[in-house]
Design a protein around this motif. Structure first.
Motif, short mmCIF file in Angstrom:
data_model
loop_
_atom_site.label_atom_id
_atom_site.label_comp_id
_atom_site.label_asym_id
_atom_site.label_seq_id
_atom_site.Cartn_x
_atom_site.Cartn_y
_atom_site.Cartn_z
N LEU A 109 -41.47 44.33 -45.38
CA LEU A 109 -40.96 45.49 -46.13
C LEU A 109 -39.58 45.66 -45.92
O LEU A 109 -39.25 47.05 -46.54
CB LEU A 109 -42.01 46.62 -45.81
N GLU A 110 -38.85 45.07 -45.16
CA GLU A 110 -37.66 45.31 -44.58
C GLU A 110 -37.41 46.99 -44.02
O GLU A 110 -36.50 47.37 -44.28
CB GLU A 110 -36.66 45.20 -45.67
N LEU A 111 -38.59 47.51 -43.27
CA LEU A 111 -38.28 48.47 -42.62
C LEU A 111 -38.29 48.30 -41.12
O LEU A 111 -38.97 48.92 -40.24
CB LEU A 111 -39.75 49.11 -42.82
N ASP A 112 -37.00 47.71 -40.83
CA ASP A 112 -36.73 47.46 -39.65
C ASP A 112 -35.63 48.76 -39.23
O ASP A 112 -35.02 49.41 -40.06
CB ASP A 112 -35.82 46.39 -39.32
N TYR A 113 -35.90 49.19 -37.84
CA TYR A 113 -34.93 50.49 -37.59
C TYR A 113 -33.59 50.38 -37.94
O TYR A 113 -32.84 51.56 -38.40
CB TYR A 113 -35.38 50.95 -36.31
N PRO A 114 -32.79 49.12 -37.41
CA PRO A 114 -31.33 49.32 -37.66
C PRO A 114 -30.98 49.27 -39.12
O PRO A 114 -30.00 50.17 -39.49
CB PRO A 114 -31.15 47.84 -37.17
N SER A 115 -32.00 48.82 -39.88
CA SER A 115 -31.45 49.21 -41.54
C SER A 115 -31.61 50.52 -41.78
O SER A 115 -30.78 51.29 -42.75
CB SER A 115 -32.26 48.15 -42.32
N LEU A 116 -32.75 51.31 -41.47
CA LEU A 116 -33.03 52.53 -41.60
C LEU A 116 -32.28 53.72 -40.89
O LEU A 116 -31.80 54.61 -41.68
CB LEU A 116 -34.44 53.02 -41.30
N TYR A 117 -31.66 53.24 -39.86
CA TYR A 117 -30.73 54.11 -39.13
C TYR A 117 -29.33 54.10 -39.77
O TYR A 117 -28.73 55.24 -39.93
CB TYR A 117 -30.34 53.52 -37.66
N ALA A 118 -28.99 52.97 -40.61
CA ALA A 118 -27.67 52.90 -41.49
C ALA A 118 -27.92 53.88 -42.49
O ALA A 118 -27.09 54.54 -43.11
CB ALA A 118 -27.49 51.52 -41.86
N LEU A 119 -29.07 54.04 -43.10
CA LEU A 119 -29.42 55.20 -44.15
C LEU A 119 -29.29 56.56 -43.48
O LEU A 119 -29.22 57.32 -44.36
CB LEU A 119 -30.83 54.75 -44.73
N ASN A 120 -29.91 56.68 -42.37
CA ASN A 120 -30.31 58.01 -41.88
C ASN A 120 -30.13 58.04 -40.58
O ASN A 120 -31.01 57.75 -39.83
CB ASN A 120 -31.58 58.61 -42.37
N PRO A 121 -29.04 58.17 -39.72
CA PRO A 121 -28.82 57.98 -38.55
C PRO A 121 -29.76 59.32 -37.65
O PRO A 121 -29.91 59.10 -36.43
CB PRO A 121 -27.26 58.36 -38.24
N ARG A 122 -30.12 60.22 -38.12
CA ARG A 122 -30.97 61.25 -37.63
C ARG A 122 -32.41 60.83 -37.63
O ARG A 122 -33.37 61.47 -37.20
CB ARG A 122 -30.72 62.51 -38.26
N LEU A 123 -32.68 59.56 -38.35
CA LEU A 123 -34.27 59.39 -38.53
C LEU A 123 -34.94 58.82 -37.16
O LEU A 123 -34.10 58.27 -36.41
CB LEU A 123 -34.29 58.28 -39.37
N ILE A 124 -36.07 59.44 -36.83
CA ILE A 124 -36.97 59.20 -35.83
C ILE A 124 -38.01 58.08 -36.31
O ILE A 124 -38.85 58.70 -37.40
CB ILE A 124 -37.41 60.16 -35.16
N MET A 125 -38.00 57.05 -36.03
CA MET A 125 -39.03 55.98 -36.45
C MET A 125 -40.16 55.70 -35.40
O MET A 125 -39.85 55.04 -34.43
CB MET A 125 -38.36 54.76 -37.11
N THR A 126 -41.28 56.28 -35.50
CA THR A 126 -42.38 55.93 -34.63
C THR A 126 -43.28 54.69 -35.02
O THR A 126 -44.06 55.16 -36.06
CB THR A 126 -43.08 57.24 -34.36
N CYS A 127 -43.26 53.64 -34.29
CA CYS A 127 -44.15 52.57 -34.55
C CYS A 127 -45.37 52.52 -33.66
O CYS A 127 -45.03 52.23 -32.36
CB CYS A 127 -43.22 51.26 -34.39
N ILE A 128 -46.29 52.37 -34.29
CA ILE A 128 -47.57 52.28 -33.26
C ILE A 128 -48.22 50.91 -33.72
O ILE A 128 -48.46 50.57 -34.76
CB ILE A 128 -48.63 53.38 -33.60
N SER A 129 -48.26 49.97 -32.77
CA SER A 129 -48.88 48.79 -32.93
C SER A 129 -49.66 48.20 -31.75
O SER A 129 -49.83 48.82 -30.77
CB SER A 129 -47.86 47.56 -32.98
N PRO A 130 -50.54 47.34 -31.90
CA PRO A 130 -51.49 46.69 -30.76
C PRO A 130 -50.75 46.57 -29.48
O PRO A 130 -51.08 47.16 -28.45
CB PRO A 130 -52.28 45.79 -31.31
#
Length: 402
Positions: A109-130
């Motif tokens: 989905l291209e939801l990697d944090y570096p790309s999202l950070y470029a869109l919104n540097p204040r974004l907190i991305m919480t990833c939960i995985s096994p």
């Protein structure tokens, strides 16, 4: 909600499991505006139940209703170009993105944090995985069952009761305990990231491994094995009296091994001859002769109900509580007096009784503000302008190509 603890936060939830929904629920219940993304057919929890009268209905799943009250809900087809285009725009508009989609799915989905950070540097991305987003297990599939056991908690379930390991295998915790634990861990870690952002002005990725969240429950085991291995016995094997005993109408949990508890219990029982035996004369001897002691205690406990034992043991300083059924908990006078259970009024499911606040804040209280969303209920409210803009750009692209 004005005055709520987290009313200044907007959260985007994009996942397909219990852990992400639970983490987002913790924030929504304290006032955050949580926008939940579902596929067009609805979140998997809508099909999980339990359902009233066991009749499946996507708007009447107990699991979905509990996990998603206080949220707004939208639908997006993330397998379509249109859906992914809209999804990529949403992180610009929120403070936090919570997801429990597996790493390969996020990559697609291209939801990697570096790309999202470029869109919104204040974004907190919480990833939960096994197993987290780094390391050799990153792309492995997992589930509540797998993370419960790989995290080590299953090894100690049941605890201090196993006498025949081959016939008494490790047990899974009921419900979705591993997923919920991962969700709570993620919610707490997300708030630490919020504090960091308020201090330093930047967001970050919060990487939560469900296995590590579960393993945090057995810290004492890690310490013991680090310093005493291999002499420390497994926590599954019975090495002393258990904490659960059968009684007249069910089970109680108690501990009577310590000298002052044992003396108090002997007084309560009228100091029977067997209780004065030298075999039970010290803590060490009571541990060594636990099987014989337990058999005798079960006879006495079996003459009394859970309530009777609770009211006899606790005033004498002996730790004790009834082992309650779900029905007992729901009908508990104590919980009723504390107002622990709250009512969710849902337009389709009707009146739903569910657990209320885990913590009570006086100035910024927990509140049930809205029922769980109907499927796609807030599409226009949340996505209207994005959907229209994306549709117009698609039309223009078609005109240019013509």
């Amino acid at each position: 909600m004005a005055g709520a603890a987290l009313s200044d936060l907007t959260v985007l939830e994009c996942g397909d499991g219990v852990a992400g929904a639970f983490a987002a629920k913790a924030l929504a219940d304290l006032g955050a505006d949580v926008i939940k993304i579902e596929p067009p057919e609805g979140d998997a929890a809508r099909r999980a139940g339990p359902f009233p009268d066991d009749i499946a209905h996507p708007e009447r799943s107990g699991q979905f209703l509990y996990l998603n009250a206080n949220k707004r809900g939208v639908t997006l087809d993330l397998d379509s170009v249109h859906g992914r285009t809209v999804l990529r725009e949403l992180p610009r508009r929120v403070d936090i993105l919570i997801t429990d989609l597996p790493p390969p799915r996020l990559d697609a989905l291209e939801l990697d944090y570096p790309s999202l950070y470029a869109l919104n540097p204040r974004l907190i991305m919480t990833c939960i995985s096994p197993f987290g987003h780094t390391g050799p297990y990153r792309d492995y599939k997992g589930s509540d069952l797998i993370t419960w056991h790989m995290g080590g908690t299953g090894h100690g379930t049941p605890f201090n009761t196993v006498t025949t390991p081959a016939a008494q295998p490790p047990l899974r915790g009921g419900g979705h305990q591993a997923d919920c634990l991962a969700g709570w861990t993620a919610a707490a870690a997300t708030m630490a990231a919020v504090f960091h952002r308020e201090t330093y002005g930047v967001g970050q990725m919060v990487d939560v491994s469900a296995v590590e969240a579960v393993a945090s429950m057995i810290r004492a085991n890690f310490s013991a094995y680090s310093y005493d291995r291999p002499t420390v016995p497994t926590t599954r094997l019975k090495i002393a009296s258990p904490w659960i005993y059968p009684c007249k109408d069910g089970y109680i949990s108690t501990s009577t091994l310590r000298d002052h508890w044992w003396d108090a219990l002997k007084d309560l029982m009228g100091r029977p001859e067997w209780a004065e035996s030298d075999s039970f004369g010290s803590l060490l001897l009571r541990r060594q002769n636990a099987d014989a002691l337990d058999a005798l205690l079960e006879v006495w406990f079996g003459e009394h109900t859970r309530e009777e034992l609770y009211r006899m043991l606790v005033p004498r300083g002996i730790p004790c509580f009834p082992v309650n059924t779900i029905e007992d908990v729901v009908n508990s006078p104590q919980y009723r007096a504390r107002g622990f259970f709250v009512v969710q009024e849902h337009p389709v499911a009707g009146t739903i009784t569910q657990p209320g606040p885990p913590i009570r804040f006086s100035g910024t209280p927990w509140a049930l503000r809205r029922p769980a969303p109907l499927l796609g209920q807030h599409n226009e409210e949340v996505l209207g302008d994005l959907l229209r803009a994306n549709h117009e750009s698609t039309d223009l692209a078609g005109l240019r190509s013509g």
